[in-house]
Write an enzyme that holds these catalytic residues in place. Structure first.
Site, PDB file in Angstrom:
ATOM      1  N   CYS A   1      -4.661  -1.990   5.344  1.00 26.17           N
ATOM      2  CA  CYS A   1      -4.285  -0.612   5.112  1.00 26.17           C
ATOM      3  C   CYS A   1      -5.440   0.126   4.454  1.00 26.17           C
ATOM      4  O   CYS A   1      -5.800  -0.171   3.318  1.00 26.17           O
ATOM      5  CB  CYS A   1      -3.070  -0.619   4.188  1.00 26.17           C
ATOM      6  SG  CYS A   1      -2.752   0.942   3.438  1.00 26.17           S
TER       7      CYS A   1
ATOM      8  N   CYS B   1       0.832  -1.186   0.000  1.00 27.09           N
ATOM      9  CA  CYS B   1       0.000   0.000   0.000  1.00 27.09           C
ATOM     10  C   CYS B   1       0.877   1.250   0.000  1.00 27.09           C
ATOM     11  O   CYS B   1       0.577   2.231  -0.673  1.00 27.09           O
ATOM     12  CB  CYS B   1      -0.904  -0.036   1.228  1.00 27.09           C
ATOM     13  SG  CYS B   1      -2.061   1.315   1.252  1.00 27.09           S
TER      14      CYS B   1
END
Length: 395
Positions: free
Chosen positions: A200, A100
């Site tokens: 995330c 991420c």
């Protein structure tokens, strides 16, 4: 005045980071990334991203900085979610947080920020950035955060020099209690907010639930391998080269069902990861069972009793060239070179002494001590002192 765009996540760390930047005289703009809105996958009944974006907005209001939301869900699905499923199907265990950062925060998000005229992008990570001069050029360092308990440099192990050049980490010099204290003094709505868990930016999602909705359940067996199985009694052969020895130490043991006994059933080998203890649902053993390997082709989970089981331990791992990354490109090893480092194979792990060995096809990391549950698909990151210099995906 330099313009900084900060990713406001609705948590305390990014809130305080925004405040510190403002204090340092930057023009600060807060952006909230919305990374999920696929109704075909129910993630949880509550909608945490709405609460989070609301908190982020209140913080921006309080600090007197402009705020907007950007929707990155399409890129997130493509680059993170699809990748994760692909990795799980291959029997590997990806690390969505590292990805991420590489793919979303410091790539898609950074491009948006630079298009908005930002000089820098800032995040609330517990790490620091250093700059050194080498041959008349600026070289950027990714340094551990001062708070040893919260250091998040590992999550940024895939960043490049270009990305670091444009990054700021305002809270890297602070500890978590100091950050909370500043937020409390400022009376920020996020001061006492718990740290977010889960994927995330997707919010409070439990990974197995999420996987189960995408990867169809498939019943298979759980096999227990005894710790005195002759597999583990291998005499160390004579090696003609260091590389042969490393290949031996990092080899994957090939398990077969008839090497142990069937102790239970599971709903899909791809839901499990090496070193996992929970969720097996097998009782009646002297010590708890740990996953020592998964075979997604045959849909079998191999387990062993106790955390000292020999199936959990290895001294070396391999990273192939195409999954090898140097944050410090100037320190990249050439074939035949070695480097003494400290390394970790997961976020919370203490740094362990290791040696890097560059070979033609990739890089071996050999540890001084045995490591538990070295897991394919996860990241290994290596450090010199408190500087993260490189990383790679465990093959």
């Amino acid at each position: 005045m330099k313009r900084v765009i900060i990713g406001l996540s609705g948590g305390v760390d990014s809130s305080v980071a925004a405040y510190l930047l403002k204090e340092q005289g930057y023009e600060v703009i807060g952006l909230f990334m919305k990374n999920w809105h696929d109704d075909s996958v129910t993630i949880s009944n509550e909608c945490p991203w709405l609460d989070d974006s609301n908190d982020a907005m209140l913080v921006a209001e309080k600090l007197g900085i402009p705020f907007q939301t950007v929707d990155l869900s399409e890129q997130y699905k493509e680059r993170i979610v699809d990748y994760m499923f692909h990795e799980y199907e291959r029997g590997r265990t990806p690390n969505p947080d590292v990805l991420c950062n590489r793919e979303i925060k410091f790539d898609v998000f950074m491009k948006i920020a630079l298009d908005l005229g930002a000089d820098y992008v800032a995040t609330g990570h517990y790490c620091r950035k250093g700059t050194i001069q080498k041959d008349g050029k600026d070289i950027y360092q990714l340094l551990a955060g001062v708070d040893g308990n919260k250091d998040q440099s590992y999550f940024l192990c895939q960043l490049s020099q270009e990305q670091l050049a444009k990054s700021l980490f305002p809270i890297g010099e602070l500890t978590k209690p100091q950050v909370r204290e500043i937020a409390t003094k400022l009376d920020l709505v996020t001061a006492d907010k718990k740290d977010s868990q889960g994927l995330c930016f997707i919010g409070k999602v439990k990974l197995p639930d999420f996987l189960q909705q995408q990867l169809k359940p498939k019943e298979g067996v759980i096999v227990e391998i005894p710790s005195d199985q002759s597999l583990y009694q291998v005499d160390t052969p004579e090696f003609n080269s260091e590389e042969e020895k490393l290949a031996f130490l990092s080899r994957k043991i090939e398990y077969k069902k008839d090497l142990g006994k069937i102790v239970g059933k599971h709903q899909g080998a791809h839901y499990f990861t090496k070193g996992q203890r929970k969720g097996l649902g097998v009782g009646g053993t002297v010590e708890p069972l740990f996953v020592i390997d998964t075979d997604v082709e045959e849909n079998v989970i191999y387990t062993g009793q106790g955390k000292e089981h020999p199936g959990l331990y290895k001294k070396a791992l391999f990273v192939s060239n195409d999954e090898l990354h140097w944050v410090r490109e100037d320190l990249a090893l050439q074939t035949g070179e070695t480097l003494a480092v400290k390394a970790r194979i997961r976020y919370r792990q203490a740094l362990e002494k290791a040696t890097l060995h560059k070979v033609e096809t990739g890089l071996y990391v050999s540890f001084e001590n045995f490591q538990s549950a070295i897991t394919e698909g996860q990241f290994v990151a290596w450090y010199l002192e408190d500087e993260l210099v490189g990383s790679g995906v465990i093959a």
